[in-house]
Scaffold this motif. Structure first.
Motif, PDB file in Angstrom:
ATOM      1  N   VAL A 187      65.267  22.589  16.623  1.00  0.00           N
ATOM      2  CA  VAL A 187      65.870  22.082  17.865  1.00  0.00           C
ATOM      3  C   VAL A 187      65.171  22.705  19.074  1.00  0.00           C
ATOM      4  O   VAL A 187      64.933  22.025  20.083  1.00  0.00           O
ATOM      5  CB  VAL A 187      67.405  22.290  17.879  1.00  0.00           C
ATOM      6  CG1 VAL A 187      67.814  23.707  18.234  1.00  0.00           C
ATOM      7  CG2 VAL A 187      68.083  21.309  18.829  1.00  0.00           C
ATOM      8  N   PHE A 188      64.787  23.963  18.976  1.00  0.00           N
ATOM      9  CA  PHE A 188      64.096  24.600  20.098  1.00  0.00           C
ATOM     10  C   PHE A 188      62.699  23.998  20.280  1.00  0.00           C
ATOM     11  O   PHE A 188      62.198  23.917  21.406  1.00  0.00           O
ATOM     12  CB  PHE A 188      63.995  26.117  19.908  1.00  0.00           C
ATOM     13  CG  PHE A 188      65.333  26.829  19.892  1.00  0.00           C
ATOM     14  CD1 PHE A 188      66.442  26.287  20.542  1.00  0.00           C
ATOM     15  CD2 PHE A 188      65.491  28.043  19.230  1.00  0.00           C
ATOM     16  CE1 PHE A 188      67.673  26.940  20.528  1.00  0.00           C
ATOM     17  CE2 PHE A 188      66.710  28.700  19.217  1.00  0.00           C
ATOM     18  CZ  PHE A 188      67.810  28.146  19.856  1.00  0.00           C
ATOM     19  N   SER A 189      62.083  23.598  19.184  1.00  0.00           N
ATOM     20  CA  SER A 189      60.777  22.943  19.299  1.00  0.00           C
ATOM     21  C   SER A 189      60.921  21.615  20.029  1.00  0.00           C
ATOM     22  O   SER A 189      60.117  21.282  20.896  1.00  0.00           O
ATOM     23  CB  SER A 189      60.147  22.713  17.921  1.00  0.00           C
ATOM     24  OG  SER A 189      60.036  23.931  17.239  1.00  0.00           O
ATOM     25  N   ALA A 190      61.966  20.858  19.674  1.00  0.00           N
ATOM     26  CA  ALA A 190      62.179  19.568  20.345  1.00  0.00           C
ATOM     27  C   ALA A 190      62.482  19.766  21.826  1.00  0.00           C
ATOM     28  O   ALA A 190      62.068  18.964  22.669  1.00  0.00           O
ATOM     29  CB  ALA A 190      63.322  18.809  19.664  1.00  0.00           C
ATOM     30  N   LEU A 191      63.188  20.825  22.149  1.00  0.00           N
ATOM     31  CA  LEU A 191      63.622  21.039  23.532  1.00  0.00           C
ATOM     32  C   LEU A 191      62.590  21.793  24.364  1.00  0.00           C
ATOM     33  O   LEU A 191      62.695  21.834  25.588  1.00  0.00           O
ATOM     34  CB  LEU A 191      64.950  21.812  23.548  1.00  0.00           C
ATOM     35  CG  LEU A 191      66.158  21.020  23.035  1.00  0.00           C
ATOM     36  CD1 LEU A 191      67.322  21.956  22.739  1.00  0.00           C
ATOM     37  CD2 LEU A 191      66.579  19.957  24.038  1.00  0.00           C
ATOM     38  N   GLY A 192      61.603  22.421  23.701  1.00  0.00           N
ATOM     39  CA  GLY A 192      60.564  23.134  24.432  1.00  0.00           C
ATOM     40  C   GLY A 192      61.037  24.451  25.018  1.00  0.00           C
ATOM     41  O   GLY A 192      60.989  24.662  26.225  1.00  0.00           O
ATOM     42  N   VAL A 193      61.497  25.353  24.149  1.00  0.00           N
ATOM     43  CA  VAL A 193      61.871  26.702  24.598  1.00  0.00           C
ATOM     44  C   VAL A 193      60.617  27.468  25.025  1.00  0.00           C
ATOM     45  O   VAL A 193      59.569  27.370  24.375  1.00  0.00           O
ATOM     46  CB  VAL A 193      62.611  27.437  23.457  1.00  0.00           C
ATOM     47  CG1 VAL A 193      62.573  28.942  23.640  1.00  0.00           C
ATOM     48  CG2 VAL A 193      64.052  26.952  23.365  1.00  0.00           C
ATOM     49  N   GLY A 194      60.713  28.229  26.114  1.00  0.00           N
ATOM     50  CA  GLY A 194      59.561  28.960  26.655  1.00  0.00           C
ATOM     51  C   GLY A 194      58.848  29.806  25.617  1.00  0.00           C
ATOM     52  O   GLY A 194      57.679  29.590  25.311  1.00  0.00           O
ATOM     53  N   GLU A 195      59.546  30.786  25.063  1.00  0.00           N
ATOM     54  CA  GLU A 195      58.941  31.647  24.031  1.00  0.00           C
ATOM     55  C   GLU A 195      59.966  31.869  22.931  1.00  0.00           C
ATOM     56  O   GLU A 195      61.079  32.310  23.195  1.00  0.00           O
ATOM     57  CB  GLU A 195      58.544  33.002  24.647  1.00  0.00           C
ATOM     58  CG  GLU A 195      57.887  33.926  23.631  1.00  0.00           C
ATOM     59  CD  GLU A 195      57.451  35.264  24.234  1.00  0.00           C
ATOM     60  OE1 GLU A 195      57.027  35.290  25.414  1.00  0.00           O
ATOM     61  OE2 GLU A 195      57.542  36.272  23.527  1.00  0.00           O
TER      62      GLU A 195
END
Ligand code: NCD
Length: 324
Positions: A187-195
Motif C-alpha cells: 500500500v505504501f508503494s502504491a501511495l508513494g511514501v517518501g522513505e
C-alpha cells in the motif's frame, strides 16, 4: 483458465486477496470511502444500507480478535446478515472438499466470503471457484497478505500525517514472517511514501529480493532516527521453528521500543502496532499506551476500512449484474 485476477472483466475489484497491483487511484478510492465511515469519539458509529439483503460468511481458521469482529461489525452496520464459521479450509485446499464447503454456503446465498487461513493460496483458490456475483476478501493469508490491515494502516497515517510523500516510515521487528508488513509495503508503494525503512534483526529480515526500494537497517536506533511513523510488529512465534524464537528479554533489550528510544524519532512521530501486542517484548507498555500511540485508532479505522471494502465489492457486483 485465465490467470487469476481479483478484478472483474471491467477492471473493477471483485475480490480483495492482495494489495499488490492496486493503483494509487484504487487505493485512494478505498481510503476516501473509508473516511466517510469515520465518526468522532463518542458519536454513534456510521451505518448504511449498502449491504441490505447480502450475506457475509466469515471463515477464520487462525485466531483473530480485531479483524473478525471488525468485519462482522462492518457488515452488520451496512445491513448484511453475517455467519461465522470455524471450518478448516487449508488442510483440504488441494482436494475438492473445500469446494463442497464453499458451494454449500453459496447455495445458502452467502455473497461474500471473508477468509483467514495459515496456508497460502486458500483465498485465491476459493475466489477462482465461486460464482460471478460472489466476492472473496482476505482477512489474513499466511505470512503473505493482509490487505484490509494495509488499508487501515494507510488510513491511520493519512489521518495523523495528512499525506505520504514527505514521510519516513519505519516498519520494525519480525518483518520476515509478517503479512502486515507485506501489505503495508504494497500500500505504501502504491501511495508513494517518501522513505520506507525495514528495521529488523538479521534473522527476521525478509529475503534480499523482497520489498525493493526500501532501506534496510539492522539497528533499531538507526532505523527509527527521525522517523515520522514507527510501525511495530509482533514476533510471529507460530511461524517459526522453536529454536529460532528469540528470548523475550533479550529481544526487548535490543529491539523493544522504549520511551528513551522513541525520542530518536521525530517529536511528533506516531507509533503503530496491528495487535495483538506482546507488551514489554516488542513494545514497552508505557509506549503502547503513551501519547504518541495511535494503536486504538488503528482498530477504529479497521471497521471503517472493512465497511468501505464490503461496500465497494457489492457496488461493483451490482454494476456487473446490471450488465453495465
Ligand atoms: C495481525 C495478523 O493477524 O496478521 N493482527 C491483526 O490482524 N490485527 C498481526 C499479528 O498477528 O501479529
Amino acid at each position: 483458465m485465465l490467470p487469476f485476477s481479483q478484478f472483474d472483466s471491467h477492471g473493477r475489484l471483485q475480490h480483495l486477496i492482495t494489495l499488490e497491483g492496486l493503483s494509487n487511484e484504487q487505493v485512494r478510492e478505498l481510503l476516501d470511502r473509508s473516511q466517510r465511515y469515520l465518526r468522532r469519539p463518542g458519536e454513534m458509529p456510521a451505518r448504511g444500507h449498502a449491504l441490505e439483503g447480502i450475506t457475509v460468511g466469515n471463515i477464520f481458521t487462525e485466531p483473530s480478535t480485531r479483524t473478525r469482529s471488525s468485519f462482522e461489525l462492518a457488515a452488520r452496520r451496512l445491513g448484511a446478515d453475517v455467519i461465522n464459521l470455524e471450518i478448516m479450509l487449508s488442510s483440504r485446499v488441494k482436494g475438492e472438499s473445500v469446494l463442497d464447503t464453499i458451494y454449500t454456503l453459496q447455495a445458502m446465498a452467502v455473497d461474500v466470503f471473508v477468509i483467514r487461513d495459515a496456508e497460502p493460496g486458500v483465498g485465491q483458490f476459493v475466489a477462482e471457484h465461486v460464482q460471478d456475483h460472489v466476492s472473496v476478501l482476505s482477512a489474513g493469508e499466511a505470512h503473505l497478505s493482509h490487505p484490509t490491515q494495509g488499508l487501515l494502516d494507510a488510513l491511520t497515517i493519512l489521518q495523523f500525517k495528512g499525506g505520504f510523500r514527505d514521510l519516513v516510515v519505519a516498519v520494525v521487528g519480525d518483518v520476515r514472517h509478517s503479512r502486515v508488513a507485506r501489505s503495508a509495503y504494497q500500500v505504501f508503494s502504491a501511495l508513494g511514501v517518501g522513505e520506507l525503512r525495514i528495521v529488523a534483526p538479521d534473522g527476521l529480515m525478509p529475503e534480499p529480493a523482497e520489498m525493493p526500494g526500501t532501506v534496510r537497517f539492522s539497528s533499531l536506533e538507526a532505523g527509527i532516527a527521525h522517523a515520522d511513523v514507527i510501525m511495530m510488529l509482533r514476533i510471529q512465534k507460530e511461524r517459526m521453528a522453536d529454536a529460532a524464537i528469540p528470548d523475550s528479554k533479550d529481544y526487548f533489550a535490543r529491539w523493544g521500543l522504549t520511551r528513551s528510544r522513541l525520542k530518536l524519532a521525530r517529536p511528533e512521530a506516531i507509533v503503530m502496532h496491528p495487535g495483538p501486542m506482546n507488551r514489554d517484548v516488542e513494545i514497552a507498555s508505557d509506549v503502547a499506551d503513551g501519547p504518541q500511540s495511535v494503536i486504538r485508532q488503528q482498530v477504529t479505522n479497521g471497521v471503517a476500512v472493512r465497511m468501505a471494502v464490503l461496500e465497494q465489492v457489492i457496488a461493483n457486483r451490482n454494476i456487473r449484474r446490471a450488465g453495465r
